[in-house]
Scaffold this motif. Structure first.
Motif: not given
Length: 181
Positions: A97, A176, A33-35, A160-164, A180, A25
């Protein structure tokens, strides 16, 4: 939100080093970025995610400060942006979230599936994303790692940390959140 998949952080020298994330990335010019977060104490600044340069005063931070979601970017040259939620939306000891998107124009902050009002306290270069930094070599969940130190340790749980590598749409951010929770 279930806490069974969450990682708990004690607030002192307790973080996850994810430097390899920069391989996939570090060249992103747009992203998300989400969590899910549950902060034990919202007083002060608590870093959820950061990417920094171990040898310089350069970093990107996604955090909560006094109940407000913030994103801050500093290149070696100077602070580039500091975007802060206009009002506090994060409560202690409750799952929320949070997300940030960068679409190439500016960052947008989200809380519990919805875009929130923001204030730009620094707006030198609102288009910056991870590719705009020269020496990023450290990435972490739970603190900022840069310039030979760690600061703003997280106190609470993150899940549920995510990066796109693209800016998700408001509908995708809402999905999301809904899927979740």
């Amino acid at each position: 939100k279930s806490s069974s998949k969450a990682i708990n952080f004690a607030g002192v020298d307790d973080y996850i080093q994810i430097d390899s994330l920069l391989t996939s990335h570090g060249t992103d010019t747009n992203g998300t970025i989400s969590a899910w977060i549950n902060i034990s104490n919202i007083t002060g600044e608590r870093s959820v995610f950061s990417a920094g340069d171990w040898n310089a005063n350069e970093y990107f931070e996604f955090a909560v400060s006094d109940g407000k979601i913030i994103v801050y970017a500093r290149t070696a040259a100077a602070s580039q942006f500091n975007v802060i939620a206009t009002t506090a939306s994060i409560n202690a000891n409750k799952w929320h979230h949070i997300a940030i998107t960068q679409n190439g124009t500016r960052p947008t902050l989200y809380s519990d599936g919805l875009a929130i009002a923001m204030t730009d306290t620094i707006a030198t270069n609102l288009t910056l994303w991870l590719a705009g930094f020269v020496g990023l070599d450290k990435a972490s969940i739970g603190c900022i790692v840069y310039n030979g130190t760690t600061i703003y340790d997280y106190l609470g749980a993150i899940a549920d940390f995510k990066i796109f590598n693209k800016a998700l749409t408001p509908i995708q951010i809402r999905d999301l959140y809904e899927n979740e929770k």
